[in-house]
Every structure is written in structure tokens, then in C-alpha cells.
Design an enzyme around this catalytic site. Structure first.
Site, PDB file in Angstrom:
ATOM      1  N   TYR A  69       0.539  -1.442  -0.123  1.00 52.57           N
ATOM      2  CA  TYR A  69      -0.014   0.157   0.022  1.00 52.57           C
ATOM      3  C   TYR A  69       0.823   1.358   0.055  1.00 52.57           C
ATOM      4  O   TYR A  69       0.692   2.180  -0.781  1.00 52.57           O
ATOM      5  CB  TYR A  69      -0.719  -0.151   1.235  1.00 52.57           C
ATOM      6  CG  TYR A  69      -1.845   0.959   1.449  1.00 52.57           C
ATOM      7  CD1 TYR A  69      -2.882   1.023   0.584  1.00 52.57           C
ATOM      8  CD2 TYR A  69      -1.669   2.115   2.256  1.00 52.57           C
ATOM      9  CE1 TYR A  69      -3.908   2.303   0.700  1.00 52.57           C
ATOM     10  CE2 TYR A  69      -2.428   3.073   2.680  1.00 52.57           C
ATOM     11  CZ  TYR A  69      -3.742   3.270   1.715  1.00 52.57           C
ATOM     12  OH  TYR A  69      -4.620   4.210   1.819  1.00 52.57           O
ATOM     13  N   LYS A 102       1.023   4.070  -2.914  1.00 50.18           N
ATOM     14  CA  LYS A 102       0.552   5.641  -2.621  1.00 50.18           C
ATOM     15  C   LYS A 102       1.961   6.409  -2.731  1.00 50.18           C
ATOM     16  O   LYS A 102       1.656   7.911  -3.134  1.00 50.18           O
ATOM     17  CB  LYS A 102       0.010   5.600  -1.118  1.00 50.18           C
ATOM     18  CG  LYS A 102      -1.134   4.879  -0.980  1.00 50.18           C
ATOM     19  CD  LYS A 102      -2.264   5.526  -2.017  1.00 50.18           C
ATOM     20  CE  LYS A 102      -3.538   4.800  -1.392  1.00 50.18           C
ATOM     21  NZ  LYS A 102      -4.763   5.603  -2.388  1.00 50.18           N
TER      22      LYS A 102
END
Ligand code: NAD
Length: 245
Positions: free
Chosen positions: A153, A157
Site C-alpha cells: 500500500y 501511494k
């Protein structure tokens, strides 16, 4: 900040932050097309917007390339063009690096980063025709500071931040601004599974002393999409109660 006559496309608008973003734009007069996979949840977003006739839902998965063209086409039909793209759809598949499966890595990169790329590529030509083209990408503070248990993740990002800056430079000559919003710890279904102890521990690290709301994030997205924000591009704006300074 009126958005009368403005056409907005929001990915992942069926709940959480995306639903609040849809409502914020619709409440200011925009025509909003939003995507997601759950038709029932989409109906709830449309009902919550206050003006169902200005909402349109397109079912689909941002990680599938054909969906991007379909969503942009629908937004152009619904709003008479395309002025604003908000890349909000995102998922987590948390786990420690040593045990992280190839699938969990690929799914998170596919939705969060590749999905953002595909939607942006599909929308760019239309945004360049708008008198005020805007792209807002939803990243995360963990893309800036890192987070144990979220290598996939966090990488996705951080990738969104680099992508935002590159595309901001590419499109600046066409007056299309490209910015990212980095939420901190926001109360949504995505964070609901954390458990009370973990949530309290996180809250203790937030200078403003509270978890964020979806509306806290949506208002900043709306501002970056507005005409007065036309001289801001390539920036990452944390909405995190002061976690990252
Ligand atoms: P959520 O899980 O409540 O909602 C995510 C939305 O994305 C849903 O509408 C879902 O249907 C949609 N979605 C998921 N996969 C999709 C796909 N493949 N194609 C199309 N739509 C898809 O999450 P949220 O908390 O509202 O998060 C929204 C965004 O904000 C995400 O990008 C997330 O990474 C980011 N974010 C959230 C927080 C937080 O604390 N909640 C913090 C930082 C960043």
C-alpha cells in the site's frame, strides 16, 4: 465555490471518502459520474448526494483498462465534457513483507497505482479541452512516511505522489493542474477493522487529537478542483490532523 456546469469523474464513489467527495461536488452544482463495483452501495451514494439527477454511476474495476475509457465516455455524456478527475479508488491488503503474497502486492498496485494511471491517461485528452482541467489523486500519509505492515500500500501511494508530480509537469502547459491529497487516519470502512486499541494508539499520535472524517478530505479535494486553486499544481496536501509536518 460553485461547480454549476462542471463535469466531475470520481473513482470509487460507492462509500467512504469517495461518497463524501461525490456529495460535496453535487452539493455545489456539479454533474458527477462515479465508479465502483457495488451497485447497491452506489444507489446509497446517489441518494445521499441530494440531487440524484446530477449523479451517474458506472460499474467497473479501475484496474481493468477497458473500464477507464468507458467511465470517461459516461462522464462526458453525463456532464457535457470532463473538467475534473478524482482518482480515489483504493484498497489495502496488509501484511508483513516476509509473508506478503505476490497476489496481495499485485492487487494493491493494480488498483491504487495502475488504476490511477489508466484513468488519468483515458481522461487527459478531455481534460485538456476544459477551460479548467483538474486532477486530484488520493494518496496517503503513509506514502510519505511509510508504515510497517503496508509495504504494498505504501509503495502504491508513494508511486501516486511521483505520478502526480510527473503528470503535473506534463500538463501544466495546457493549464491542467494535478495535485494529490494525503489523508491521515480517516474513519471509514477501510479503517474500521483496525480494532479499538490500534485506533486509540493512532489517535494519540494525531496532534489535533481526533480521527479525520470523509468530509475533511472531500472539502480539500473540492478546493483543489476549484477555479481559485488554478495556481497550485504538483503538490501533496496532507489532511491528517498534523501527523506529518
Ligand atoms: P473504502 O474502502 O471505504 O472505499 C474505497 C472505494 O473504492 C469504494 O467505493 C470501493 O468500491 C472503491 N474501489 C475499491 N477497489 C476498486 C476498484 N478496483 N475499482 C473501482 N473502485 C474500487 O476506502 P476509503 O477509506 O474511503 O478510501 C478512499 C481512498 O482514500 C483510498 O484511495 C484510500 O487508499 C485513501 N486513504 C484512506 C485513508 C483512511 O484512513 N480511510 C487514509 C489514507 C488514504
Amino acid at each position: 465555490m460553485s461547480f454549476e456546469g462542471v463535469s466531475v469523474l470520481v473513482t470509487g464513489g460507492t462509500r467512504g471518502i469517495g461518497r463524501a467527495i461525490v456529495a460535496s461536488f453535487v452539493g455545489r452544482g456539479a454533474h458527477v459520474t462515479f465508479t465502483g463495483s457495488n451497485a447497491e452501495a452506489a444507489a446509497a451514494t446517489t441518494a445521499a448526494s441530494g440531487a440524484p439527477e446530477r449523479c451517474r454511476f458506472v460499474a467497473g474495476d479501475v484496474s481493468e483498462v477497458a473500464h477507464a475509457d468507458e467511465a470517461v465516455k459516461a462522464a462526458v455524456e453525463h456532464g457535457g465534457g470532463l473538467d475534473v478527475l478524482v482518482n480515489n479508488a483504493g484498497i489495502t491488503r496488509d501484511g508483513l513483507l516476509m509473508r506478503m503474497s505476490d497476489e496481495d502486492w499485485a492487487q494493491v498496485m493494480g488498483v491504487n497505482l495502475t488504476g490511477t494511471f489508466q484513468m488519468t491517461r483515458a481522461a487527459t485528452r478531455r481534460l485538456m479541452k476544459s477551460p479548467r482541467g483538474r486532477i486530484v489523486n488520493i494518496t496517503s500519509v503513509v506514502g510519505i512516511m511509510g508504515n510497517a505492515g503496508q509495504a504494498n500500500y505504501t509503495a502504491s501511494k508513494a508511486g501516486v505522489i511521483g505520478f502526480t508530480k510527473a503528470v503535473a509537469r506534463e500538463l501544466a502547459g495546457r493549464s491542467v493542474t494535478v495535485n494529490a491529497v494525503a489523508p491521515g487516519f480517516i474513519q471509514t470502512d477501510m479503517t474500521a477493522g483496525l480494532g479499538e486499541a490500534a485506533a486509540a494508539e493512532l489517535q494519540s499520535k494525531i496532534p489535533l487529537g481526533r480521527l479525520g472524517s470523509s468530509e475533511d478530505v472531500a472539502e480539500v479535494v473540492v478546493f483543489l478542483s476549484s477555479e481559485p486553486a488554478g495556481y497550485i499544481t504538483g503538490q501533496v496536501i496532507p489532511v491528517d490532523g498534523g501527523m506529518v509536518m
